[in-house]
Design a protein around this motif. Structure first.
Motif, PDB file in Angstrom:
ATOM      1  N   LEU A   1       0.830  -1.208   0.000  1.00 51.82           N
ATOM      2  CA  LEU A   1       0.000   0.000   0.000  1.00 51.82           C
ATOM      3  C   LEU A   1       0.870   1.266   0.000  1.00 51.82           C
ATOM      4  O   LEU A   1       0.501   2.275  -0.605  1.00 51.82           O
TER       5      LEU A   1
ATOM      6  N   GLU B   1       0.362   4.105  -2.803  1.00 52.05           N
ATOM      7  CA  GLU B   1       0.082   5.477  -2.345  1.00 52.05           C
ATOM      8  C   GLU B   1       1.228   6.415  -2.754  1.00 52.05           C
ATOM      9  O   GLU B   1       0.998   7.554  -3.147  1.00 52.05           O
TER      10      GLU B   1
ATOM     11  N   ALA C   1      -7.517  -1.138   5.602  1.00 53.62           N
ATOM     12  CA  ALA C   1      -7.275  -1.404   4.181  1.00 53.62           C
ATOM     13  C   ALA C   1      -7.785  -2.820   3.916  1.00 53.62           C
ATOM     14  O   ALA C   1      -7.614  -3.718   4.753  1.00 53.62           O
TER      15      ALA C   1
ATOM     16  N   ASP D   1      -5.325  -4.434   0.052  1.00 56.95           N
ATOM     17  CA  ASP D   1      -4.302  -3.430  -0.256  1.00 56.95           C
ATOM     18  C   ASP D   1      -4.844  -2.113  -0.804  1.00 56.95           C
ATOM     19  O   ASP D   1      -4.134  -1.383  -1.526  1.00 56.95           O
ATOM     20  N   ILE D   2      -6.085  -1.804  -0.450  1.00 54.75           N
ATOM     21  CA  ILE D   2      -6.667  -0.505  -0.807  1.00 54.75           C
ATOM     22  C   ILE D   2      -7.289   0.087   0.460  1.00 54.75           C
ATOM     23  O   ILE D   2      -7.957  -0.618   1.216  1.00 54.75           O
TER      24      ILE D   2
END
Lengths: 149, 80, 149, 80
Positions: free
Chosen positions: A55, A59, B53, B56-57
């Motif tokens: 992540l 990001e 999350a 993975d978001i």
């Protein structure tokens, strides 16, 4: 090379800088975050970085894309370390190129400010006596990510 | 019951003592799951200090859980 | 090492960066000015820098001292090239360290802005056809030096 | 007459054809000396576009000349 990367091994600045070479660029601004020997008045012995790498990378790429959209850049690259780092070691590197220096300064600042606020990366300070603390994990600190939940 | 994979980082990983575990839960949302785990594992971080999350978001607290989801609870970041 | 230098030979960035190492510093911001392949829409083949070295060095040191006074720095170093430079070559390097990144960014920007405005250093553009021009020497451009005569 | 050493840079050096020369002048100030040399050498830069330095220090246009001074006329800088 990925424009934004999480690295468990020392950051190779020379290779990153070479990747930014561009005949159109007149300005290159870099930011390096170093492990310093004290934080808020307390002596620090070393620093441990832990990342939610998947992540953090997505990001991070989003932040670089935003910088390219907002500023007239020719290139932007960033790397953040994980692992146990000594005083003086390089924890994060941001490099930005542009035709003119204004855009390069503003974009470099934007990227590191957003990275510090949004990336799911945590740091744990190790003190002389052997004690440790996760920074901002207790009660302060910002949420990671671009938007509140 | 929904079975999900939960990953922990930083202070949550230390307080739980493992990096990841498989959980069967009656929780319907990410927020409900955190509250359940907080009680079970004695996490010190209140739910409103932790982001979720899924796969993975980043997701909102109200995000519904589905079978097989990978759920991560994200403590506040260092910021400095 | 002099904190501000004029150099007739290629700038050795690695040595300059090493000189900035400081356990108290958490941030290092660098600016590099590169020779770019066009200026104001016109293709440029190469660039020649000429300096009034003695006065450029004393004025450069003055700028660094001002930066140290205005911002909370741990270090500040700058070097400006002279001579005939190819596209992509490093013309000027500024490196600043500080405990915190805000001061490092602001000081680095201050130093390069003041250097460009005040140092007695001139550049001559060489174009593809063999023609040349001294930039800003004709009618535009600012006076060198900190105060008007 | 005052004898001074004059140094030229950039466009002035090219228009004069030398880097430095020794000059005996009746000019009392830096500005008067530039005007004299501008006429003699055909410099294109007007006096108000040129700064003076004496003995490696910036000086105002009205700065008086003394025997043995090293005088430099400084064209506008590139700035970009």
């Amino acid at each position: 090379m990925k424009p934004f990367a999480i690295s468990a091994v020392p950051i190779e600045v020379a290779a990153l800088a070479r990747a930014l070479a561009d005949d159109r660029a007149g300005a290159c601004v870099t930011f390096e975050g170093w492990v310093r020997n004290r934080n808020e008045g307390q002596p620090v012995a070393s620093l441990e970085y832990e990342a939610y790498a998947l992540l953090a990378e997505s990001e991070g790429e989003k932040i670089l894309a935003e910088a390219r959209e907002r500023f007239a850049l020719t290139g932007a690259v960033a790397v953040h370390r994980t692992g146990h780092l000594r005083i003086g070691e390089l924890a994060v590197w941001v490099g930005v190129t542009a035709e003119h220096r204004g855009a390069a300064f503003d974009a470099c600042r934007y990227i590191i400010d957003e990275a510090k606020a949004r990336l799911p990366i945590w740091k744990k300070e190790h003190y002389a006596g052997g004690t440790t603390a996760w920074i901002n994990c207790a009660t302060r600190g910002e949420h990671a990510g671009s938007a509140p939940p | 019951m929904t079975r999900v994979e939960v990953q922990y980082f930083a202070i949550l990983r230390e307080q739980r003592g493992v990096k990841a575990e498989s959980i069967a839960t009656a929780a319907a949302t990410v927020a409900e799951l955190y509250d359940e785990l907080r009680v079970r594992h004695g996490f010190t971080l209140p739910g409103d200090r932790v982001r979720g999350a899924v796969n993975d978001i980043f997701v909102p607290a109200s995000h519904p859980l589905r079978e097989g989801d990978r759920v991560v609870f994200i403590p506040p970041v260092a910021g400095g």
